[in-house]
Design an enzyme around this catalytic site. Structure first.
Site, PDB file in Angstrom:
ATOM      1  N   HIS A 105      -4.426  -2.891   0.377  1.00  0.00           N
ATOM      2  CA  HIS A 105      -4.767  -4.233  -0.124  1.00  0.00           C
ATOM      3  C   HIS A 105      -5.536  -4.996   0.961  1.00  0.00           C
ATOM      4  O   HIS A 105      -5.105  -6.061   1.387  1.00  0.00           O
ATOM      5  CB  HIS A 105      -3.503  -5.040  -0.446  1.00  0.00           C
ATOM      6  N   SER A 116       9.155   4.060  -1.394  1.00  0.00           N
ATOM      7  CA  SER A 116       8.970   2.705  -1.918  1.00  0.00           C
ATOM      8  C   SER A 116       9.532   1.648  -0.959  1.00  0.00           C
ATOM      9  O   SER A 116      10.698   1.737  -0.539  1.00  0.00           O
ATOM     10  CB  SER A 116       9.685   2.616  -3.271  1.00  0.00           C
ATOM     11  N   GLY A 117       8.706   0.668  -0.594  1.00  0.00           N
ATOM     12  CA  GLY A 117       9.153  -0.530   0.127  1.00  0.00           C
ATOM     13  C   GLY A 117       9.826  -0.326   1.464  1.00  0.00           C
ATOM     14  O   GLY A 117      10.735  -1.086   1.805  1.00  0.00           O
ATOM     15  N   HIS A 147      -5.475  -6.631  -7.289  1.00  0.00           N
ATOM     16  CA  HIS A 147      -4.412  -5.862  -6.651  1.00  0.00           C
ATOM     17  C   HIS A 147      -4.839  -5.176  -5.334  1.00  0.00           C
ATOM     18  O   HIS A 147      -4.240  -5.439  -4.297  1.00  0.00           O
ATOM     19  CB  HIS A 147      -3.895  -4.836  -7.676  1.00  0.00           C
ATOM     20  N   GLU A 164       3.814   3.533  -7.176  1.00  0.00           N
ATOM     21  CA  GLU A 164       2.509   3.977  -7.688  1.00  0.00           C
ATOM     22  C   GLU A 164       2.401   5.500  -7.747  1.00  0.00           C
ATOM     23  O   GLU A 164       1.308   6.054  -7.706  1.00  0.00           O
ATOM     24  CB  GLU A 164       1.366   3.405  -6.823  1.00  0.00           C
ATOM     25  N   GLY A 211       0.824  -1.208   0.000  1.00  0.00           N
ATOM     26  CA  GLY A 211       0.000   0.000   0.000  1.00  0.00           C
ATOM     27  C   GLY A 211       0.853   1.251   0.000  1.00  0.00           C
ATOM     28  O   GLY A 211       2.082   1.177   0.175  1.00  0.00           O
ATOM     29  N   ASN A 212       0.211   2.381  -0.230  1.00  0.00           N
ATOM     30  CA  ASN A 212       0.922   3.660  -0.177  1.00  0.00           C
ATOM     31  C   ASN A 212      -0.054   4.799   0.036  1.00  0.00           C
ATOM     32  O   ASN A 212      -1.259   4.631  -0.136  1.00  0.00           O
ATOM     33  CB  ASN A 212       1.816   3.867  -1.419  1.00  0.00           C
ATOM     34  N   HIS A 270      -3.926   4.006  -0.740  1.00  0.00           N
ATOM     35  CA  HIS A 270      -4.006   2.784  -1.556  1.00  0.00           C
ATOM     36  C   HIS A 270      -3.653   1.607  -0.665  1.00  0.00           C
ATOM     37  O   HIS A 270      -2.590   1.590  -0.044  1.00  0.00           O
ATOM     38  CB  HIS A 270      -3.042   2.894  -2.745  1.00  0.00           C
TER      39      HIS A 270
HETATM   40 ZN    ZN Z   1      -0.584  -1.900  -4.276  1.00  0.00          ZN
END
Ligand code: ZN
Length: 214
Positions: free
Chosen positions: A95, A43-44, A156, A74, A26-27, A93
């Site tokens: 999941h 990121s990550g 996703h 994203e 997610g972000n 965002h």
């Molecule tokens: Zn995602």
């Protein structure tokens, strides 16, 4: 002045503690419309240990102006939303499990209860499949968001848009709640009562203009 970097750091922890995501999935982003800047999760990186110095800041056309961390893969999706929808102030965002069930089968989530009608602005559509991080995914997501302030990404996750970060979290929470209800109703072999379009519009308007203390 609002501290957008702290808001992103806090929101990452909130996304984990509210069970909306696991690990680094997610972000999150917030836009500062006044200065045309977007604050994103990197990121990550694990949400629990993020600090304000980890938060990259980009212009609305994607130039990094602050920070040394790579922004979420994203980023095009987040920037695309801000460039296409004026009301958007923050994007979450995620999941989460129940919404993911519908995302994997590519099934839209209707507004089946009053909470959904009050917080989600329309039926939640599932965007066509595209690879994570691709421009195509950003485009499909923007198309699906024409219908509501949230959408599913095929196989996703979800994308939830708010006027501010608290609003985006309300959208994310109510979407996941609605997905769980909808799954259980379908599992019973039942069909939810259909809310009328005018009642949905009335409830959404009421909550956003008259409900509460302000
Ligand atoms: Zn995602």
């Amino acid at each position: 002045m609002q501290n957008f970097k702290s808001q992103i750091v806090e929101s990452g922890k909130r996304m984990l503690s509210e069970g909306l995501t696991v690990a680094t999935w997610g972000n999150i982003s917030i836009v500062d419309r006044e200065n045309g800047l977007v604050y994103l999760t990197p990121s990550g990186m694990p949400y629990a240990s993020l600090t304000t110095s980890d938060i990259p800041v980009l212009t609305l056309d994607g130039k990094v102006v602050e920070g040394t961390r790579k922004p979420t893969i994203e980023k095009d999706l987040h920037l695309g939303i801000y460039n296409n929808y004026d009301y958007a102030g923050a994007v979450v965002h995620t999941h989460p499990k129940w919404s993911m069930i519908f995302a994997t089968i590519g099934k839209d989530i209707p507004l089946i209860c009053d909470e959904a009608a009050q917080i989600l602005s329309g039926e939640v559509k599932c965007a066509h499949y595209a690879l994570p991080g691709s421009k195509e995914l950003a485009n499909e997501c923007i198309k699906a968001l024409k219908n509501a302030n949230a959408c599913l990404l095929q196989s996703h996750g979800t994308v939830c848009v708010g006027r501010n970060i608290d609003d985006a979290f309300s959208v994310a929470t109510v979407l996941e709640y609605t997905a769980e209800l909808y799954y259980k109703i379908l599992s019973m072999g039942e069909k939810p009562h259909e809310l009328k379009k005018e009642d949905i519009e009335y409830m959404y308007e009421f909550v956003h203009t008259k409900y509460g203390q302000k």
